[in-house]
Design an enzyme around this catalytic site. Structure first.
Site, PDB file in Angstrom:
ATOM      1  N   HIS A   1      -0.501  -0.217  -0.543  1.00 41.04           N
ATOM      2  CA  HIS A   1       0.344  -1.382  -0.792  1.00 41.04           C
ATOM      3  C   HIS A   1       1.790  -1.074  -0.412  1.00 41.04           C
ATOM      4  O   HIS A   1       2.129   0.061  -0.074  1.00 41.04           O
ATOM      5  CB  HIS A   1       0.244  -1.840  -2.257  1.00 41.04           C
ATOM      6  CG  HIS A   1       0.790  -0.851  -3.231  1.00 41.04           C
ATOM      7  ND1 HIS A   1       0.027   0.053  -3.911  1.00 41.04           N
ATOM      8  CD2 HIS A   1       2.057  -0.629  -3.651  1.00 41.04           C
ATOM      9  CE1 HIS A   1       0.782   0.788  -4.698  1.00 41.04           C
ATOM     10  NE2 HIS A   1       2.018   0.390  -4.565  1.00 41.04           N
TER      11      HIS A   1
ATOM     12  N   HIS B   1       2.691   2.899  -0.077  1.00 38.73           N
ATOM     13  CA  HIS B   1       1.983   3.834  -0.946  1.00 38.73           C
ATOM     14  C   HIS B   1       0.497   3.843  -0.620  1.00 38.73           C
ATOM     15  O   HIS B   1      -0.144   2.791  -0.612  1.00 38.73           O
ATOM     16  CB  HIS B   1       2.156   3.448  -2.423  1.00 38.73           C
ATOM     17  CG  HIS B   1       3.555   3.577  -2.917  1.00 38.73           C
ATOM     18  ND1 HIS B   1       3.995   2.953  -4.070  1.00 38.73           N
ATOM     19  CD2 HIS B   1       4.611   4.262  -2.424  1.00 38.73           C
ATOM     20  CE1 HIS B   1       5.269   3.264  -4.258  1.00 38.73           C
ATOM     21  NE2 HIS B   1       5.665   4.044  -3.271  1.00 38.73           N
TER      22      HIS B   1
ATOM     23  N   HIS C   1       1.925  -9.527  -6.772  1.00 32.20           N
ATOM     24  CA  HIS C   1       3.279  -9.016  -6.571  1.00 32.20           C
ATOM     25  C   HIS C   1       3.532  -8.574  -5.135  1.00 32.20           C
ATOM     26  O   HIS C   1       4.667  -8.580  -4.678  1.00 32.20           O
ATOM     27  CB  HIS C   1       3.561  -7.834  -7.507  1.00 32.20           C
ATOM     28  CG  HIS C   1       3.587  -8.214  -8.950  1.00 32.20           C
ATOM     29  ND1 HIS C   1       4.643  -8.859  -9.542  1.00 32.20           N
ATOM     30  CD2 HIS C   1       2.664  -8.063  -9.920  1.00 32.20           C
ATOM     31  CE1 HIS C   1       4.374  -9.081 -10.821  1.00 32.20           C
ATOM     32  NE2 HIS C   1       3.178  -8.610 -11.071  1.00 32.20           N
TER      33      HIS C   1
ATOM     34  N   THR D   1       4.474   3.187 -10.768  1.00 30.38           N
ATOM     35  CA  THR D   1       5.780   2.522 -10.800  1.00 30.38           C
ATOM     36  C   THR D   1       5.675   1.075 -11.274  1.00 30.38           C
ATOM     37  O   THR D   1       6.638   0.313 -11.170  1.00 30.38           O
ATOM     38  CB  THR D   1       6.446   2.556  -9.409  1.00 30.38           C
ATOM     39  OG1 THR D   1       5.651   1.815  -8.482  1.00 30.38           O
ATOM     40  CG2 THR D   1       6.602   3.997  -8.927  1.00 30.38           C
TER      41      THR D   1
ATOM     42  N   GLU E   1      11.290   2.262  -3.292  1.00 30.63           N
ATOM     43  CA  GLU E   1      11.417   2.618  -4.706  1.00 30.63           C
ATOM     44  C   GLU E   1      12.105   3.968  -4.854  1.00 30.63           C
ATOM     45  O   GLU E   1      12.978   4.146  -5.700  1.00 30.63           O
ATOM     46  CB  GLU E   1      10.039   2.632  -5.357  1.00 30.63           C
ATOM     47  CG  GLU E   1       9.375   1.265  -5.350  1.00 30.63           C
ATOM     48  CD  GLU E   1       8.359   1.110  -6.466  1.00 30.63           C
ATOM     49  OE1 GLU E   1       8.563   0.261  -7.347  1.00 30.63           O
ATOM     50  OE2 GLU E   1       7.347   1.843  -6.440  1.00 30.63           O
TER      51      GLU E   1
ATOM     52  N   HIS F   1       6.217  -1.932  -0.889  1.00 34.85           N
ATOM     53  CA  HIS F   1       7.368  -2.407  -1.661  1.00 34.85           C
ATOM     54  C   HIS F   1       8.498  -2.673  -0.673  1.00 34.85           C
ATOM     55  O   HIS F   1       8.771  -1.853   0.199  1.00 34.85           O
ATOM     56  CB  HIS F   1       7.817  -1.345  -2.683  1.00 34.85           C
ATOM     57  CG  HIS F   1       6.799  -1.062  -3.739  1.00 34.85           C
ATOM     58  ND1 HIS F   1       6.764  -1.722  -4.949  1.00 34.85           N
ATOM     59  CD2 HIS F   1       5.769  -0.182  -3.773  1.00 34.85           C
ATOM     60  CE1 HIS F   1       5.758  -1.264  -5.683  1.00 34.85           C
ATOM     61  NE2 HIS F   1       5.134  -0.328  -4.982  1.00 34.85           N
TER      62      HIS F   1
END
Length: 284
Positions: free
Chosen positions: A104, A129, A76, A219, A116, A106
């Site tokens: 990682h 994160h 992802h 999450t 997020e 997002h």
């Protein structure tokens, strides 16, 4: 927070269509829990607390011989796994010492949305994160579903000047279009490449004093409600070209041909359900 490489196949859930966030609870009931993440942080409703909260501290022996870093395509997003000599995280009202396990990111399709968490309705183009586990539980897997088992440091990005500290990551991200001329290192799911070790603090803002804290969850599925969250005030600057490099990263399709799938991957904000948000040196 993406834990694909421990928890299972990336094909079981996603961010669009029938397996998107609104359907996660069908296969992972905890995703419909009462302490889910991310959340919207409303600063006027936050509790200012400088008594039991304290600055976050990151310490540990940083050495290429003692600490190894691996960049992985986790299905992802791109993720950095940390192995070897521990990096310790303390402070912030944490009752135990935590050890950093992975990092990682997002991001979204546009600069208007990618983070997020949001601050008073404001989203950021990317969120990083740093995931750590409570040494009380001896290792990461044991800590995953335990109360206070994980602590996550979350940092927001803004578009600005080129940040050379992130080139060591970007130069290993696959770009099938060739626009950025980066090496194809992790183009397939679960593919991993060892990185040159660097001091984790080089990626971070100058100060870690100011943040908001709350109790929440992973999450991503299985959405364990085991996370102590720390959302930092000071943002990280990155250039538009660097952010676009993250967006250009690729995954293979069923025919093992590289296609661009890392367009956006963030979970919508979840209900607060009466939880308190505590801020240390609140200056938003």
């Amino acid at each position: 927070m993406n834990l694909f490489y421990i928890l299972g196949s990336g094909s079981q859930w996603g961010y669009e269509g029938d397996n998107g966030p609104s359907s996660w609870h069908n296969d992972f009931p905890l995703c419909a829990g009462y302490r889910q993440s991310p959340i919207s942080i409303r600063t006027k409703e936050a509790v200012m607390n400088n008594d039991w909260l304290s600055p976050i501290k990151i310490r540990g022996y940083i050495s290429p011989e003692k600490l190894q870093m691996y960049l992985i395509n986790n299905g992802h997003t791109v993720q950095i796994n940390l192995q070897g000599a521990p990096i310790y995280i303390t402070g912030g009202g944490l009752k135990n010492v935590y050890i950093a396990q992975q990092i990682h990111f997002h991001w979204g399709k546009t600069n208007a949305r990618g983070s997020e968490h949001n601050i008073d309705g404001r989203y950021f183009p990317m969120e990083m994160h740093i995931v750590s586990y409570n040494t009380k539980y001896n290792n990461f897997v044991n800590a995953l579903d335990k109360e206070g088992g994980l602590a996550v440091l979350a940092f927001m990005f803004e578009i600005g000047e080129h940040n050379s500290n992130f080139d060591r990551i970007i130069n290993l991200i696959p770009d099938p279009g060739g626009k950025y001329s980066f090496h194809l290192k992790i183009i397939f799911e679960c593919e991993t490449v060892q990185m040159d070790t660097f001091d984790l603090r080089e990626l971070l803002p100058e100060t870690l004093d100011g943040y908001c804290h709350y109790s929440g969850s992973l999450t991503t599925p299985p959405c364990y409600e085991s996370v102590k969250w720390f959302i930092f005030y000071e943002t990280i600057e990155i250039s538009r070209r660097q952010l676009n490099a993250f967006r250009q990263s690729a995954l293979p399709d069923d025919a093992n041909e590289p296609i661009k799938l890392f367009k956006e991957h963030f979970r919508p904000p979840q209900p607060l359900n009466g939880r308190k948000i505590y801020c240390h040196k609140k200056d938003w």
